[in-house]
Design an enzyme around this catalytic site. Structure first.
Site, short mmCIF file in Angstrom:
data_model
loop_
_atom_site.label_atom_id
_atom_site.label_comp_id
_atom_site.label_asym_id
_atom_site.label_seq_id
_atom_site.Cartn_x
_atom_site.Cartn_y
_atom_site.Cartn_z
N ASN A 196 9.54 3.33 -9.50
CA ASN A 196 9.62 4.23 -8.92
C ASN A 196 8.91 4.65 -7.61
OD1 ASN A 196 11.28 6.68 -8.42
ND2 ASN A 196 10.88 7.67 -10.60
N ASN A 220 7.11 6.67 -6.93
CA ASN A 220 5.59 7.54 -7.02
C ASN A 220 4.62 6.81 -7.54
OD1 ASN A 220 6.62 7.79 -9.26
ND2 ASN A 220 5.94 9.67 -9.41
N LYS A 221 6.02 5.46 -8.23
CA LYS A 221 4.53 4.29 -8.79
C LYS A 221 3.79 4.21 -8.08
CE LYS A 221 5.75 6.50 -12.13
NZ LYS A 221 7.15 6.41 -13.79
N ILE A 222 2.63 2.73 -8.86
CA ILE A 222 1.69 1.71 -8.14
C ILE A 222 2.48 0.42 -6.82
CG2 ILE A 222 1.83 -0.02 -10.10
CD1 ILE A 222 -1.38 1.23 -8.75
N ILE A 223 3.56 0.21 -7.24
CA ILE A 223 4.41 -0.76 -6.15
C ILE A 223 5.56 0.48 -6.99
CG2 ILE A 223 3.43 -2.51 -5.82
CD1 ILE A 223 5.36 -3.63 -7.53
#
Ligand SMILES: *Cc1c(COP(=O)(O)O)cnc(C)c1O
Length: 386
Positions: free
Chosen positions: A193, A195-198
């Site tokens: 998603n 906002n995730k790390i990638i």
């Protein structure tokens, strides 16, 4: 205050994403299959398993939530079944239990990792069995990137022969005893998603133990079409595959994943140093060297007796005024109106963390100027303390 907003966690492109997306357009692979989907799955599989003696496969899907749902479908979770789930997590960890008509049984966290408490997990399993129903699965979450107590949870799962679904949505790049999160359970889930790390703008993956389990997941994710020239179905299917356009973004992101993890960990270190000067605030960190967190989000807890009465809402509102986003931890599922009737086993750790803790801006793309603003904002909130 007209300064630009500083976000908790925002997308951070590496530069090569557009090349993969353009290729998809040039070759007209504008569909939920194609070279980028295959390439992204291969990249993820290499990343998770190349440094490990374990085997596995990866199916790219439309979201982490879809991956969790498919994991439960693959495990045969049905209406009336009970599924154990970490209470302190994002609702996406628990909602798929309800999609299957099953009942979530929520379990408290422990202080060290903020994740599933082995002691309460055992109590819950024994109590549910004594009431006549053995739980069918355990959903454990590596919250904010911190691995849960993998050995303890796996030992309990093995003892009672209950499969684990590993929610690694926030933990790509984290490791436990040198092995990557996403490789510890029957099924693991990743999220891409925004906002995730990638990110792939939206997307997820299901990690399986075998190529055949992956093929079954892909079959279910593409409407469960039997091998026939016409459309023939013997099972209920889903439309859960990742788009080849999104997967192109993912291939570009995988080229920079280690840099992203490094930058998030530097943000965590930034807060460790900053709060070492401030009384009564704890920056959550790895309990020992077995745990390596990507520090997707940095988390602090307040001891109001020692902060001179300053609490997490004081800091949150102070930062908000400076156009800096921060956010309370996930509100535990057993405290959510939608799950108010679900059983809960615990003694208040998750509730207390929800009340006294805060997630701070943790993006891999924060500039020096933004870090200076965050530092000045936090110090000015605590200046009365000195
Ligand atoms: C983001 C997230 C999910 C869901 O992933 P989506 O791709 O947004 O559907 C599941 N569990 C946790 C813990 C998450 O943070």
């Amino acid at each position: 205050m007209n300064k630009d907003k500083i976000w908790l966690s925002s997308p951070h492109m590496g530069g090569t994403e557009q090349k993969f997306v353009n290729e998809a357009f040039e070759q007209n692979w504008v569909a939920p299959l194609g070279p980028n989907v295959n390439g992204f799955e291969e990249d993820l599989k290499k990343y998770l398993f190349d440094s490990s003696s374990k085997e596995g496969a990866v199916a790219a899907l439309s979201s982490g939530t879809a991956a969790l749902h498919l994991a439960l479908v693959m495990l045969g979770i049905k209406a009336g079944d009970e599924v154990l789930c970490q209470s302190m997590t994002f609702a996406a960890s628990a909602n798929p239990i309800a999609y299957q008509g099953a009942t979530p049984i929520f379990i408290d966290s422990e202080e060290k990792t903020l994740n599933l408490c082995p002691k309460h997990l055992r109590t819950a399993i024994e109590d549910r069995i004594s009431k006549g129903k053995k739980p069918k699965a355990i959903i454990a979450v590596h919250l904010y990137g911190m691995p849960y107590q993998v050995d303890e949870i796996n030992a309990i799962a093995k003892e009672f022969d209950i499969p684990v679904v590993e929610d690694a949505a926030e933990a790509l790049g984290s490791t436990y005893k040198g092995e990557r999160c996403g490789t510890f359970a029957e099924y693991a889930v990743l999220s891409f998603n925004g906002n995730k790390i990638i990110t792939t703008s939206g997307g997820g993956a299901l990690v399986t133990k075998s190529q055949s389990a992956k093929e079954k997941a892909v079959f279910l994710a593409t409407q469960a079409r039997d091998a026939a020239p016409h459309y023939q179905h013997s099972e209920i299917g889903y439309n859960y595959r990742l788009s080849n356009i999104s997967a192109g973004i993912g291939r570009g992101q995988m080229q920079v994943v280690d840099e992203r993890v490094k930058a998030r960990r530097e943000m965590h270190e930034f807060y460790v140093v900053l709060f070492s000067e401030i009384e009564g605030v704890k920056v959550h960190s790895a309990p020992n060297d077995d745990f390596f967190s990507n520090h997707w989000l940095s988390v602090i807890s307040f001891n109001e007796k020692k902060t001179g009465g300053i609490n997490r809402e004081d800091l949150r509102l102070h930062l908000e005024e400076l156009n800096i986003e921060s956010r309370p931890l996930w509100k535990p599922m057993h405290m959510q109106p939608v799950f108010k009737n679900a059983p809960f086993y615990g003694d208040g750790v998750a509730k207390r963390l929800f009340e006294n803790s805060l997630c701070l801006p943790s993006g891999s793309n924060l500039t020096q100027e933004e870090k200076d603003r965050i530092k000045a904002g936090i110090l000015s909130c605590f200046k009365e303390q000195k």
